[in-house]
Design a protein around this motif. Structure first.
Motif, mmCIF file in Angstrom:
data_model
loop_
_atom_site.group_PDB
_atom_site.id
_atom_site.type_symbol
_atom_site.label_atom_id
_atom_site.label_comp_id
_atom_site.label_asym_id
_atom_site.label_seq_id
_atom_site.Cartn_x
_atom_site.Cartn_y
_atom_site.Cartn_z
ATOM 1 N N ILE A 56 -0.090 -3.300 -11.242
ATOM 2 C CA ILE A 56 0.649 -2.657 -10.158
ATOM 3 C C ILE A 56 0.647 -1.435 -10.263
ATOM 4 O O ILE A 56 0.625 -0.531 -9.392
ATOM 5 C CB ILE A 56 1.858 -3.637 -9.927
ATOM 6 C CG1 ILE A 56 1.471 -4.839 -9.385
ATOM 7 C CG2 ILE A 56 2.585 -2.979 -8.643
ATOM 8 C CD1 ILE A 56 2.601 -5.958 -9.339
ATOM 9 N N SER A 115 -0.345 -0.148 0.727
ATOM 10 C CA SER A 115 -1.173 -0.861 1.315
ATOM 11 C C SER A 115 -2.702 -0.730 0.766
ATOM 12 O O SER A 115 -3.111 -1.692 0.430
ATOM 13 C CB SER A 115 -1.343 -0.161 2.910
ATOM 14 O OG SER A 115 -0.334 -0.543 3.616
ATOM 15 N N ALA A 151 -2.294 -2.721 -2.654
ATOM 16 C CA ALA A 151 -2.019 -4.001 -2.485
ATOM 17 C C ALA A 151 -3.408 -4.747 -2.272
ATOM 18 O O ALA A 151 -4.119 -5.486 -2.883
ATOM 19 C CB ALA A 151 -1.080 -4.200 -1.324
ATOM 20 N N LEU A 185 -3.850 -8.354 -3.012
ATOM 21 C CA LEU A 185 -2.415 -8.911 -2.354
ATOM 22 C C LEU A 185 -2.197 -8.355 -1.038
ATOM 23 O O LEU A 185 -2.681 -7.356 -0.550
ATOM 24 C CB LEU A 185 -1.447 -8.355 -3.391
ATOM 25 C CG LEU A 185 -1.400 -8.612 -5.124
ATOM 26 C CD1 LEU A 185 -0.414 -8.031 -5.776
ATOM 27 C CD2 LEU A 185 -1.241 -10.215 -5.153
ATOM 28 N N SER A 186 -1.182 -9.188 -0.433
ATOM 29 C CA SER A 186 -0.814 -8.820 1.087
ATOM 30 C C SER A 186 0.265 -7.879 0.586
ATOM 31 O O SER A 186 0.665 -7.584 -0.652
ATOM 32 C CB SER A 186 -0.242 -9.943 1.592
ATOM 33 O OG SER A 186 1.099 -10.498 0.833
ATOM 34 N N ARG A 187 0.751 -7.049 1.724
ATOM 35 C CA ARG A 187 1.953 -6.225 1.549
ATOM 36 C C ARG A 187 3.255 -6.692 1.121
ATOM 37 O O ARG A 187 3.838 -6.274 0.078
ATOM 38 C CB ARG A 187 2.170 -5.325 2.924
ATOM 39 C CG ARG A 187 0.905 -4.265 3.162
ATOM 40 C CD ARG A 187 1.371 -3.474 4.419
ATOM 41 N NE ARG A 187 2.551 -3.014 4.341
ATOM 42 C CZ ARG A 187 3.002 -1.817 4.069
ATOM 43 N NH1 ARG A 187 1.849 -0.781 3.695
ATOM 44 N NH2 ARG A 187 4.260 -1.107 4.236
ATOM 45 N N MET A 193 2.897 -7.581 -2.530
ATOM 46 C CA MET A 193 2.914 -6.681 -3.451
ATOM 47 C C MET A 193 4.357 -5.950 -3.420
ATOM 48 O O MET A 193 4.960 -5.785 -4.608
ATOM 49 C CB MET A 193 2.401 -5.378 -2.622
ATOM 50 C CG MET A 193 1.970 -4.296 -3.633
ATOM 51 S SD MET A 193 1.044 -4.175 -4.993
ATOM 52 C CE MET A 193 0.758 -2.675 -5.458
ATOM 53 N N TYR A 194 5.299 -5.978 -2.333
ATOM 54 C CA TYR A 194 6.493 -5.718 -2.420
ATOM 55 C C TYR A 194 7.544 -6.557 -3.230
ATOM 56 O O TYR A 194 8.437 -6.073 -3.915
ATOM 57 C CB TYR A 194 7.029 -5.419 -1.031
ATOM 58 C CG TYR A 194 6.767 -4.063 -0.378
ATOM 59 C CD1 TYR A 194 7.195 -2.889 -0.824
ATOM 60 C CD2 TYR A 194 6.127 -4.330 0.831
ATOM 61 C CE1 TYR A 194 6.825 -1.758 -0.254
ATOM 62 C CE2 TYR A 194 5.547 -2.811 1.523
ATOM 63 C CZ TYR A 194 6.093 -1.859 0.894
ATOM 64 O OH TYR A 194 5.620 -0.575 1.609
#
Length: 455
Positions: free
Chosen positions: A420, A432, A435, A440-442, A445-446
């Motif tokens: 990451i 974005s 990710a 990965l989706s946002r 990721m967060y």
């Protein structure tokens, strides 16, 4: 008794009664109103196949202007509704002119019942054909937006995947609801499509819906459909995803992202197998196979009060868990060769090869984005490679320091944090893009950034 909804509009109650009593012998639903002022309410609330409309509504009026006005209104509110005009003998020329405005045909008063029935039957057949055409057009729009992805087959010989394929083979021929679990990028939709292709519904529609990408305000419109004018941007009637999938399979991805309010609306539809379009009170029967998927722990969400327990019981008659790529390393040579052939053909580099040495290095890589990340990595390598063989230099993450020299092989959290961190650095802080590269989706990721305290 034939199915069909007919609306009769005339200011003469005797004519309304006569028409109703006669047509009720043949059609299931006849509604009469004695004022055209009620037309809008009727057409907003229900889909009528046919409207029988008088040409004049005021005492002594013979111009037919009122009939033309309300004809236009009917066609505006419900273009699929066929309109038969009821007119006196001397107004035939006017009725012919009205057909240019959208009327289907006309009936001259007084009429013979045989002539009336024949005209109605012809108009009803046309109405039903028009409904089918509109439904097919709406369905095709949805199908074109959810067409099979490039990677549409189950590929795998590992023990983990053999278990998944076995369960799919057992459940596919039933209509049992299925819940597919697994990390992002593991191929949950691929499994759903495999179930559909092996089912008795294989020749019907497969509609995929990413629930995580639909806003709460558009949820009902997208899934259940809407009538023209139901909200500001509703410029035409539209069927929803459930109705488009009727007869086939609907795949509801990211079901764990639904709010409690949307969970309740979805549960109502799954229990009743009926949908009601926005802007109407009329429920439509649906016949669909339900397959849901999520990367969330729904049982834990139930404990936390974030997911309805009754909805979970409704969707998981059979559970299938798709293993992450790191648990099916034996499948990687097959997957790599599949993507190499796919993108070699797409980018006109059909003779590309990849060595065993590079495959072994790819097998040692940590894949937080699973198969989706591998797919994107192979596509980039195919695009950027100069020769006829993919090498380590075509995979930027392999040309960096060997991950084994940086972290302990068994510390997967460190490996994930490293991946990451480097993806964010590579994309200069664009979350974005980072990710997307990791598959990965946002939101995912967060969550991982928070977990590893990555800023």
């Amino acid at each position: 008794m034939l199915s069909g909804k007919i609306l009769v509009i005339d200011d003469d109650d005797f004519i309304l009664l006569t028409v109703k009593m006669f047509l009720e012998q043949y059609y299931s639903e006849i509604k009469t109103i004695n004022s055209p002022l009620h037309i809008e309410d009727e057409l907003t609330d229900k889909d009528y196949d046919l409207a029988l409309l008088d040409m004049n509504f005021q005492q002594g009026e013979t111009s037919g202007k009122e009939g033309l006005k309300w004809l236009r209104k009917i066609k505006e509110l419900s273009p699929a509704t066929q309109v038969l005009l009821m007119t006196a003998y001397g107004e035939v020329n006017l009725a012919v002119e009205a057909m240019k405005e959208g009327a289907t045909d006309f009936i001259v008063k007084p009429w013979q019942n045989e002539k009336l029935l024949a005209t109605v039957q012809t108009a009803m057949a046309l109405a039903q054909q028009q409904r089918e055409i509109e439904k097919l057009e709406s369905r095709n729009k949805i199908l074109s937006s959810t067409a099979d992805s490039a990677f549409s087959n189950m590929i795998g010989k590992s023990r983990a995947m053999k278990s998944v394929i076995y369960i799919i083979s057992k459940v596919a021929h039933t209509d049992a609801d299925v819940l597919i679990l697994g990390e992002n990028g593991t191929g949950k939709e691929v499994a759903a499509r495999a179930i559909h292709r092996a089912s008795n519904r294989a020749h019907q529609a497969f509609i995929s819906v990413d629930l995580g990408s639909i806003s709460e305000s558009l949820f009902e419109s997208e899934l259940f459909g809407h009538k023209k004018g139901a909200f500001t941007d509703a410029k035409e009637d539209r069927i929803g995803r459930f109705e488009a999938a009727s007869g086939g399979t609907i795949f509801l991805d990211e079901i764990g992202n639904l709010t409690p309010a949307l969970q309740a609306k979805l549960l109502t539809v799954l229990q009743s197998r009926k949908v009601t379009k926005l802007g109407t009170n009329h429920a439509v029967d649906i016949d669909v196979r339900i397959i849901c998927a999520t990367n969330s722990n729904l049982k834990e969400m139930v404990k936390q009060g974030e997911f309805r327990e009754d909805l979970l019981y409704r969707i998981n008659t059979v559970e299938i868990t798709i293993p992450p790529l790191t648990e099916r390393l034996a499948d990687m040579p097959l997957l790599i060769q599949y993507f190499l052939t796919l993108y070699g053909n797409k980018y006109h580099k059909k003779d590309l090869i990849i060595s065993e040495e590079v495959i072994k290095k790819l097998q040692k890589h940590n894949w937080p984005g699973n198969i989706r990340e591998l797919q994107h990595a192979i596509e980039r390598a195919v695009i950027l490679c100069e020769g006829h063989e993919l090498t380590t230099s075509d995979f930027s993450f392999l040309s960096q320091r060997d991950v084994n020299q940086v972290f302990d092989d068994y510390n997967l959290e460190n490996l994930e944090a490293w991946a990451i961190h480097n993806a964010i650095k590579k994309h200069q802080g664009n979350i974005s893009h980072a990710a997307k590269e990791l598959g990965l989706s946002r939101g995912a990721m967060y969550r991982r950034m928070d977990k590893y305290n990555i800023k």
